[in-house]
Design a protein around this motif. Structure first.
Motif, mmCIF file in Angstrom:
data_model
loop_
_atom_site.group_PDB
_atom_site.id
_atom_site.type_symbol
_atom_site.label_atom_id
_atom_site.label_comp_id
_atom_site.label_asym_id
_atom_site.label_seq_id
_atom_site.Cartn_x
_atom_site.Cartn_y
_atom_site.Cartn_z
ATOM 1 N N LEU A 227 -1.576 -2.496 3.605
ATOM 2 C CA LEU A 227 -1.956 -3.843 4.013
ATOM 3 C C LEU A 227 -1.408 -4.881 3.042
ATOM 4 C CD1 LEU A 227 -3.708 -5.707 5.838
ATOM 5 C CD2 LEU A 227 -5.587 -5.314 4.241
ATOM 6 N N GLU A 228 -1.615 -4.662 1.748
ATOM 7 C CA GLU A 228 -1.158 -5.625 0.741
ATOM 8 C C GLU A 228 0.359 -5.735 0.726
ATOM 9 O OE1 GLU A 228 -2.034 -6.545 -3.945
ATOM 10 O OE2 GLU A 228 -1.615 -4.483 -3.343
ATOM 11 N N ARG A 229 1.046 -4.586 0.804
ATOM 12 C CA ARG A 229 2.515 -4.607 0.791
ATOM 13 C C ARG A 229 3.063 -5.401 1.964
ATOM 14 N NH1 ARG A 229 5.448 -2.049 3.989
ATOM 15 N NH2 ARG A 229 3.791 -0.567 4.535
ATOM 16 N N ALA A 230 2.489 -5.181 3.147
ATOM 17 C CA ALA A 230 2.985 -5.862 4.338
ATOM 18 C C ALA A 230 2.719 -7.359 4.279
ATOM 19 C CB ALA A 230 2.342 -5.255 5.579
ATOM 20 N N LEU A 231 1.545 -7.759 3.763
ATOM 21 C CA LEU A 231 1.250 -9.186 3.640
ATOM 22 C C LEU A 231 2.143 -9.849 2.595
ATOM 23 C CD1 LEU A 231 -2.652 -9.200 3.817
ATOM 24 C CD2 LEU A 231 -1.086 -10.245 5.464
ATOM 25 N N ALA A 232 2.419 -9.138 1.503
ATOM 26 C CA ALA A 232 3.214 -9.705 0.418
ATOM 27 C C ALA A 232 4.627 -10.069 0.869
ATOM 28 C CB ALA A 232 3.267 -8.727 -0.754
ATOM 29 N N MET A 233 5.180 -9.314 1.815
ATOM 30 C CA MET A 233 6.561 -9.573 2.221
ATOM 31 C C MET A 233 6.684 -10.687 3.262
ATOM 32 S SD MET A 233 7.559 -6.209 4.492
ATOM 33 C CE MET A 233 6.729 -5.808 6.036
ATOM 34 N N GLN A 234 5.566 -11.317 3.621
ATOM 35 C CA GLN A 234 5.608 -12.381 4.628
ATOM 36 C C GLN A 234 5.936 -13.752 4.041
ATOM 37 O OE1 GLN A 234 5.351 -11.469 7.934
ATOM 38 N NE2 GLN A 234 5.244 -9.428 6.986
ATOM 39 N N GLY A 235 5.899 -13.900 2.720
ATOM 40 C CA GLY A 235 6.150 -15.194 2.107
ATOM 41 C C GLY A 235 4.925 -16.076 2.071
ATOM 42 N N LEU A 236 3.751 -15.464 2.101
ATOM 43 C CA LEU A 236 2.489 -16.202 2.084
ATOM 44 C C LEU A 236 1.944 -16.311 0.671
ATOM 45 C CD1 LEU A 236 0.981 -14.190 5.036
ATOM 46 C CD2 LEU A 236 1.469 -16.634 5.165
ATOM 47 N N SER A 237 1.102 -17.309 0.459
ATOM 48 C CA SER A 237 0.353 -17.395 -0.790
ATOM 49 C C SER A 237 -0.893 -16.523 -0.660
ATOM 50 C CB SER A 237 -0.050 -18.843 -1.061
ATOM 51 O OG SER A 237 -0.993 -18.911 -2.103
ATOM 52 N N PRO A 238 -1.245 -15.740 -1.681
ATOM 53 C CA PRO A 238 -2.440 -14.893 -1.584
ATOM 54 C C PRO A 238 -3.701 -15.677 -1.266
ATOM 55 C CG PRO A 238 -1.127 -14.259 -3.485
ATOM 56 C CD PRO A 238 -0.524 -15.518 -2.941
#
Length: 327
Positions: free
Chosen positions: A41-52
């Motif tokens: 989940l974290e890896r996939a969200l991280a590659m979207q260019g979003l701010s945590p």
């Protein structure tokens, strides 16, 4: 505009790279014992260019390390008692924790893994049309999925995008209101205009809102190039419970079937498609598929008659016993 468009290029244009980092976007993920899914989940969200900080985790008091991992990832975390979780109620309550500039609200489930660095960007593209109130992405089967699990995803999530309006019900019936919160985005003003997520549904809060949006004149988009891997190897017992809940939902929200039509035609279409698919890919699973079909039909019919059953039975038959314990 036609009732149903199947041209992604025309109906749902891709935003330019400058649209990142999605300052008007907030992501809401309800969790329960999500530790086993966290790395993906974290890896996939991280590659979207979003701010945590754009990610809100609303956790139902998980006994594992879910909250610890979420905070370590930089996500915002809200913890609620497990007994207070509700599919609609919890998602609606989460909106109060989103900043006012978050006009686009993207909902996910903990086990939906974004499949591409552009998954969120492509889903946001659906909202370029101001008449679109909500959109959902394509869910792909897991690599280890068998033919039954794989067909279920291919049937429900084809490779061609669609734009639906209330008029689409004449062509596809209740399917017009299909939407999945495993990977879906809502225009906040549209969601608020139709009353938000309902607090007392057992299941299907996403389709409930989609139906309300369509009836209010908004469009709902299926965005096929916004992809996430999300499928389940349900046991027969789990599938029974799921379809029992669908039956309960359709009885409690009878207005949906009155407005869009029954689910029977879509079910028959699915069975024919499944048998044809298994005949091509794995004939050994046809007997199991037939058992599952009979089980789902029985469960759905029982769910439609839940009012005649003792509450203890409903609790035992359902996949959501907390709903009945609170009834």
């Amino acid at each position: 505009m036609s009732t149903e468009s199947q041209s992604t290029a025309e109906a749902v244009s891709r935003p330019q790279a400058a649209a990142r980092p999605f300052q008007n976007l907030g992501i809401i993920i309800p969790t329960w014992k999500a530790e086993r899914h966290w790395a993906d989940l974290e890896r996939a969200l991280a590659m979207q260019g979003l701010s945590p900080e754009q990610v809100l985790i609303i956790d139902s008091s998980s006994p594992d390390r879910t909250c610890e991992l979420a905070r370590a990832s930089g996500y915002r975390v809200v913890v609620i008692p497990q007994k207070e979780f509700g599919h609609g109620r919890t998602r609606q309550a989460a909106i109060a924790s989103m900043p006012p500039e978050a006009e686009l609200l993207l909902y996910m489930t903990q086990d939906a893994v974004l499949d591409s660095p552009d998954s969120v960007c492509n889903l946001c593209a659906a909202m370029n049309d101001p008449e679109v109130g909500a959109a959902y992405g394509r869910q792909l089967p897991r690599a280890e999925a068998d033919a039954i699990e794989r067909h279920a995803r291919l049937f429900s999530y084809p490779d061609v995008s669609q734009v639906r309006s209330f008029e689409s019900r004449h062509a596809v019936g209740i399917r017009a209101a299909f939407l999945s919160n495993s990977f879906a985005i809502y225009r906040r003003t549209a969601l608020e205009a139709v009353g938000g997520f309902p607090s007392d549904v057992i299941f299907g809060e996403d389709s409930y809102v989609a139906a309300k949006l369509l009836m209010a004149g908004w469009k709902v988009v299926y965005q096929a190039d916004a992809t996430a891997v999300h499928s389940h190897a349900f046991t027969v017992r789990q599938e029974f419970a799921r379809y029992f809940d669908i039956g309960v939902h359709h009885d409690r929200e009878a207005w949906m079937l009155e407005a869009f039509g029954s689910a029977g035609g879509e079910g028959q279409k699915f069975v024919r498609s499944e048998l044809a698919y298994l005949n091509r890919h794995d004939r050994s699973l046809i007997p199991l598929a037939l058992v599952r079909t009979a089980t789902k039909l029985l469960a759905y019919r029982l769910g439609r008659h839940w009012r005649r059953l003792p509450n203890a039975w409903n609790c035992r038959l359902s996949s959501n016993p907390v709903f009945w314990q609170a009834s």
